[in-house]
Structures are given as C-alpha cells and as structure tokens.
Design a protein around this motif. Structure first.
Motif, short mmCIF file in Angstrom:
data_model
loop_
_atom_site.label_atom_id
_atom_site.label_comp_id
_atom_site.label_asym_id
_atom_site.label_seq_id
_atom_site.Cartn_x
_atom_site.Cartn_y
_atom_site.Cartn_z
N ALA A 108 29.47 92.42 72.92
CA ALA A 108 28.19 91.71 73.02
C ALA A 108 27.00 92.65 72.80
O ALA A 108 27.09 93.86 73.01
N LEU A 109 25.86 92.05 72.47
CA LEU A 109 24.64 92.81 72.20
C LEU A 109 24.12 93.54 73.44
O LEU A 109 23.58 94.64 73.35
N LEU A 157 25.50 87.33 73.45
CA LEU A 157 24.60 88.01 74.40
C LEU A 157 25.37 88.87 75.40
O LEU A 157 25.08 90.05 75.57
N ASP A 158 26.32 88.26 76.12
CA ASP A 158 27.10 88.98 77.13
C ASP A 158 28.57 88.61 76.97
O ASP A 158 28.89 87.44 76.70
N GLY A 159 29.45 89.56 77.24
CA GLY A 159 30.90 89.27 77.25
C GLY A 159 31.59 89.90 76.07
O GLY A 159 31.32 89.56 74.91
N PRO A 211 40.33 82.96 75.57
CA PRO A 211 39.05 82.86 76.27
C PRO A 211 37.85 83.01 75.33
O PRO A 211 37.92 83.77 74.36
N GLN A 212 36.76 82.28 75.60
CA GLN A 212 35.53 82.37 74.80
C GLN A 212 34.41 82.93 75.66
O GLN A 212 34.23 82.51 76.80
N PRO A 213 33.59 83.86 75.10
CA PRO A 213 32.55 84.50 75.91
C PRO A 213 31.59 83.52 76.58
O PRO A 213 31.31 83.63 77.77
N ARG A 214 31.05 82.56 75.83
CA ARG A 214 30.03 81.68 76.41
C ARG A 214 30.58 80.84 77.54
O ARG A 214 29.89 80.51 78.49
N LEU A 215 31.86 80.50 77.47
CA LEU A 215 32.45 79.60 78.47
C LEU A 215 33.01 80.32 79.68
O LEU A 215 33.03 79.77 80.77
N ASN A 233 30.41 92.31 80.22
CA ASN A 233 30.19 93.76 80.06
C ASN A 233 29.18 94.34 81.02
O ASN A 233 29.32 95.50 81.43
N THR A 234 28.12 93.60 81.41
CA THR A 234 27.16 94.24 82.33
C THR A 234 27.49 93.97 83.79
O THR A 234 26.95 94.61 84.67
N ILE A 235 28.40 93.00 84.06
CA ILE A 235 28.80 92.77 85.46
C ILE A 235 30.12 93.51 85.71
O ILE A 235 30.13 94.63 86.21
#
Ligand code: NAP
Length: 351
Positions: A176-177, A238-240, A291-295, A326-328
């Motif tokens: 992710a960005l 964005l995240d994941g 698994p999908q990042p947004r979900l 990634n950030t958590i």
C-alpha cells in the motif's frame, strides 16, 4: 490497570504516517498515556495540530492537537518512547535515548539486526526478549518490530514451521501507499500504475523472518534455516499489504491440516489477553477471491492477518495469499503490542 497509574510514554517521529497511527492507537489506551510528542527541528516548538498533516480516519484528539512538539532529544518526561523516526536519522537518535536510560520501542530498520536487539512479534518469538539482559546501551534498551510486509508473512509462516517444518519461501508483495510514509509516492506515480521496486524492501523480507523464526541461545540469535526469495511492488491501495506466497514444507501436510494450523493458532498475547492482541492472529477465508485489502485490512482492529486461496503449487508445495494492515499490525499496533507484552512480563518495572 488503574487509569491513575497509566504509564507515561513519548512518540518520536510523531508527525509522520506511523507516528500518527501511534497517536490514534494510544489515545485512550488502557495502560499508556501520551505525555510527549517529538519530531524534527522543522516541527519542534509548535502545537502538534498546527504542524501535522493528519491523514487518519478518526479526527485528531483536541488535547493531542494542542501539545507542543518537542525536539527529539532524551529529556522527555517519560522513560518509554515509541519510535516512528525516519530511518535516515533513527540509528543515532534511538541509541542516544537508550543510553540515556529510555526503553525505545522502534519501528525503524536500523537496530533490527543488532546482535542483542530482539526483532519481536509477540505471537512468534516472545522468548527473544531474553536478549535484553545482554544489551549494553548503558541502562536503556531497544526492542524493534519488523518491516510491515515481514509481519504478515512471518505470522503466516509461524504455524507452518511449527507443525510441518519449512525450508523455502517465495513471496511477491503488493504494498500500500501508506507504507511509503507521508507524503510518500506522488499521485502521478501512483494512480493507474504499479511500481515494481521498493528500496531495501526485498532485502528486509528475505532476512527478517529468519531472525524472528530463529532462536536466542543465551548469547546470540541463530537464524532459522529457510531460503526466502521476495519481489516487492507498490500498488495504488491506501492501507494493507497483500502478498502471494509459495512455500516448501519439510514434511507432508494436507490443505485441511494447514488451514487447521492457521485457524487455531494462538500464542502468548492471546493467553495474557493483552489489550491490543487480536483474539485470533490469523483468519482463514474460504471465499475464492479473498483476502482483499479494502474489505479485510481492519479485521480485529487491524491486528489480525487474513489468509486465503491455499492451493497446491507446481514448483514448491503450496501457495496462498496473505493480507495485513501495514501501519497497524505492520507498524504502530505491533510496537504497542510489544510494549504490552513487556509490561505483562515485568520488563518495564522501574520505568
Ligand atoms: P514519515 O511519514 O516520513 O515520518 C518520519 C518522521 O520522522 C516524521 O515525524 C519526521 O518529523 C521525523 N523526522 C525526520 N527527520 C528527523 C530528525 N532529523 N529528527 C527528528 N525527527 C525527524 O515515515 P513513516 O512512514 O511514518 O515511517 C516511520 C518509520 O517507521 C520509518 O523508519 C519506516 O521505515 C518505519 N515503518 C513504516 C511503516 C509504514 O507502513 N509506513 C511500516 C513499518 C515501519 P518532521 O515531520 O518534523 O519532519
């Protein structure tokens, strides 16, 4: 823990992407209270809310926004600091804090391979904390957590190694960005694009899991004898971080046995009921497109990893997809879980 007795903590690199996530996760934490925010000389002396480009989903807490940013020197009114410092500056600053008797719980890469510094994932190698007794940063200590993509991969590998043995791993990441910090990758580079290069990332992914899955023999870390090949890509999420993984096991296993090993996996943070511990660190999803990042990135408050698509691999034995925030789980949440483990195990008494 009595709220009156919360442990005061500081955040180094408080204005960055990971620093903000620390603030979000530590505001209202049952054990820790933020008493100091530090950043570079560009930011020091100003109210946090005026300086920070807040990019979290929840609004910035007013009290935190009013705090004055401190210079990053070891005179903060606490003995525990979470470091989200830029790696370009983290090495000497973290060492200075440790030498001034602070416990530094770091996200940065700089001390991860120090011969006495644990590279910690509480569910995987809590016993590596024993290395703290050998550290020689005067009275302070440094504990690190791994790179964001190492986190999801290593949690997925741990039950495989424990139950079946593991010899080879091939991994391709879609990262992710937010993993590039703030402001990170420009929109003209990121949108409608995939960037097949992240500086130093493949080296980290090929080395960190071996230290984490290895052992501490009382005087040094012994790496797990696994060969890992990694290819890392930046994608417009964005995240994941999503990772496609193939593994070679040391003994025979069926798909049902592997899913069972993942789905039932629990460890010390779950036994100790640490505040940030997910109930299950690993969730397996049967749906063919998960698994999908947004979900799924926020599963169990972003602290659990999601796995799916386990199937035979025609080159190694099995392949699957793994996703983690990634950030958590890959950064701030991981460091906070490390600190909670250290509190629960008595490593913070006297701090
Ligand atoms: P970032 O957004 O670029 O933030 C860097 C922070 O370091 C800012 O608060 C910055 O303060 C501070 N800083 C820079 N130079 C400094 C100096 N000379 N003295 C004191 N503070 C200074 O980076 P990030 O993405 O949050 O990453 C932080 C660390 O965590 C990095 O080491 C990174 O590799 C690691 N990490 C990141 C992720 C992720 O997913 N993003 C995951 C795992 C680990 P100013 O605002 O004042 O410049």
């Amino acid at each position: 823990m009595n709220p009156e007795q919360k442990i005061p903590v500081g955040i180094l690199g408080a204005t960055g992407s990971v620093g903000q996530k620390f603030i979000e996760l530590l505001t209202d934490h049952p054990w820790f209270e933020i008493v100091a925010l530090a950043a570079s000389q560009r930011s020091a002396g100003k109210p946090y809310g005026q300086v920070v480009k807040w990019i979290q989903n929840s609004p910035l807490n007013r009290k935190i926004g009013a705090m004055i940013i401190q210079p990053t020197v070891p005179v903060l009114p606490c003995k525990i600091v979470f470091s989200a410092l830029d790696a370009e500056v983290a090495e000497s600053i973290e060492r200075d804090f440790a030498e001034a008797d602070y416990l530094v719980i770091s996200n940065a890469r700089n001390h991860r391979f120090h011969p006495q510094v644990p590279l910690l994932i509480p569910e995987v190698n809590a016993d590596h904390l024993k290395a703290l007794g050998s550290q020689s940063f005067q009275k302070g200590k440094i504990v690190t957590n791994p790179n964001c993509s190492t986190m999801g991969l290593t949690l997925a590998l741990k039950p495989l190694m424990q139950f079946f043995g593991l010899t080879r791993v091939h991994v391709v990441t879609m990262q992710a960005l937010s993993g590039a910090g703030y402001p990170g990758v420009s929109s003209l580079q990121a949108i409608d694009n995939v960037i097949p290069f992240i500086r130093n990332e493949e080296e980290k992914l090929e080395s960190e899991p071996k230290k984490i899955l290895g052992s501490w023999d009382g005087s040094r870390f012994i790496e797990a004898p696994i060969t890992i090949s990694a290819s890392c890509n930046r994608v417009p999420v964005l995240d994941g971080h999503l990772e496609s993984v193939s593994v070679k096991l040391a003994s025979e296993a069926s798909i049902r046995e592997i899913i069972q090993a993942w789905s039932t996996f629990k460890s010390i943070p779950q036994d100790l009921k640490l505040p940030s511990a997910p109930e299950f660190p690993i969730h397996y999803f049967e749906a063919e497109d998960m698994p999908q990042p947004r979900l799924l990135r926020n599963l169990e408050h972003g602290m659990a990893v999601s796995i799916g698509r386990l199937r035979p691999c025609s080159i190694l034995d099995f392949k699957f997809s793994v996703l983690s925030h990634n950030t958590i789980r890959g950064a701030a949440g991981a460091a906070i879980l490390n600190a909670e483990l250290m509190v629960a195990k008595g490593y913070l008494s006297g701090k």
